[in-house]
Design an enzyme around this catalytic site. Structure first.
Site, PDB file in Angstrom:
ATOM      1  N   GLU A   1      -6.761   4.047  -3.256  1.00 19.71           N
ATOM      2  CA  GLU A   1      -6.317   5.364  -2.779  1.00 19.71           C
ATOM      3  C   GLU A   1      -7.347   5.960  -1.824  1.00 19.71           C
ATOM      4  O   GLU A   1      -6.985   6.587  -0.822  1.00 19.71           O
ATOM      5  CB  GLU A   1      -6.061   6.318  -3.954  1.00 19.71           C
ATOM      6  CG  GLU A   1      -4.867   5.958  -4.806  1.00 19.71           C
ATOM      7  CD  GLU A   1      -3.520   6.048  -4.111  1.00 19.71           C
ATOM      8  OE1 GLU A   1      -3.415   6.655  -3.028  1.00 19.71           O
ATOM      9  OE2 GLU A   1      -2.545   5.492  -4.666  1.00 19.71           O
TER      10      GLU A   1
ATOM     11  N   TYR B   1       6.979  -2.286  -4.612  1.00 16.23           N
ATOM     12  CA  TYR B   1       5.929  -1.449  -5.191  1.00 16.23           C
ATOM     13  C   TYR B   1       6.552  -0.197  -5.809  1.00 16.23           C
ATOM     14  O   TYR B   1       6.228   0.186  -6.940  1.00 16.23           O
ATOM     15  CB  TYR B   1       4.899  -1.080  -4.115  1.00 16.23           C
ATOM     16  CG  TYR B   1       3.837  -0.119  -4.577  1.00 16.23           C
ATOM     17  CD1 TYR B   1       2.836  -0.534  -5.450  1.00 16.23           C
ATOM     18  CD2 TYR B   1       3.841   1.209  -4.154  1.00 16.23           C
ATOM     19  CE1 TYR B   1       1.858   0.351  -5.887  1.00 16.23           C
ATOM     20  CE2 TYR B   1       2.872   2.088  -4.587  1.00 16.23           C
ATOM     21  CZ  TYR B   1       1.884   1.664  -5.448  1.00 16.23           C
ATOM     22  OH  TYR B   1       0.924   2.542  -5.887  1.00 16.23           O
TER      23      TYR B   1
ATOM     24  N   TRP C   1       0.121   3.981   3.141  1.00 17.64           N
ATOM     25  CA  TRP C   1      -0.004   3.124   1.964  1.00 17.64           C
ATOM     26  C   TRP C   1       0.469   1.704   2.286  1.00 17.64           C
ATOM     27  O   TRP C   1      -0.032   0.740   1.725  1.00 17.64           O
ATOM     28  CB  TRP C   1       0.766   3.702   0.779  1.00 17.64           C
ATOM     29  CG  TRP C   1       0.633   2.831  -0.423  1.00 17.64           C
ATOM     30  CD1 TRP C   1       1.600   2.068  -0.990  1.00 17.64           C
ATOM     31  CD2 TRP C   1      -0.563   2.579  -1.178  1.00 17.64           C
ATOM     32  NE1 TRP C   1       1.097   1.361  -2.048  1.00 17.64           N
ATOM     33  CE2 TRP C   1      -0.237   1.666  -2.186  1.00 17.64           C
ATOM     34  CE3 TRP C   1      -1.878   3.032  -1.090  1.00 17.64           C
ATOM     35  CZ2 TRP C   1      -1.165   1.194  -3.114  1.00 17.64           C
ATOM     36  CZ3 TRP C   1      -2.809   2.565  -2.009  1.00 17.64           C
ATOM     37  CH2 TRP C   1      -2.448   1.660  -3.009  1.00 17.64           C
TER      38      TRP C   1
END
Length: 188
Positions: free
Chosen positions: A46, A24, A54
């Site tokens: 988010e 990522y 995350w």
């Protein structure tokens, strides 16, 4: 914390050793992303990440996409009480009623805009800045993220405060917070 050299001999931001997070970092984070659906997905993820890591969201991202109809704003805006119940029972996503309801509400708000959602978000992108040399140089919020959050709230968007807005700006290339020396900084 400054850049590190991974086991693959590549110098990058110190994102640990999780292969999904490294991928990522190397291929998505900090790269320009535009489009209403694409930015709606990122804003929603988010918001779901708020208070979590995350890595959790990234592991669940494909399931989020399935559960939220590919983050097609029109499809999500049509979700009703049965969909909320379905999502609350879905262990493949983060089961937080407020975040689920905010995502549905945000889809409806996006559809009611009289402007491009992508253009609206990108209007808050700051001028390019020098590369940070460590994470101590990376802010949690900026004047631009505060302004973005206020503008979104004025329009009716939920669960998008200044910190979430800044994380969105980082993730979608509105700002480039890859550290100086990171391989992804030169590819962004």
């Amino acid at each position: 914390m400054s850049v590190t050299t991974g086991p693959d001999a590549i110098v990058r931001c110190p994102w640990g050793d999780d292969p999904a997070m490294i991928s990522y970092h190397d291929t998505e984070w900090g790269r320009e992303l535009r489009g209403d659906r694409e930015l709606f997905e990122r804003m929603s993820l988010e918001a779901f990440q708020s208070g979590l890591s995350w890595a959790i969201i990234l592991r669940k991202r494909e399931h989020f996409r399935e559960a939220f109809a590919g983050f097609d704003p029109a499809a999500v805006a049509a979700f009703g009480d049965a969909d909320v119940a379905r999502l609350l029972g879905d262990a493949g996503i983060v089961r937080n009623r407020l975040k689920i309801e905010a995502t549905i509400s945000n889809a409806r708000t996006l559809l009611a805009l009289d402007e491009s959602f992508s253009d609206l978000l990108w209007s808050f992108a700051p001028a390019p800045a020098p590369a940070p040399t460590s994470y101590a140089d990376v802010p949690a919020t900026t004047e631009e993220s505060i302004a973005m959050a206020k503008a979104l709230k004025r329009r009716g968007f939920r669960f998008v405060g200044p910190t979430t807005a800044y994380a969105l700006m980082q993730a979608t290339g509105m700002v480039n917070d890859h550290l100086a020396g990171c391989v992804a900084r030169t590819r962004s």
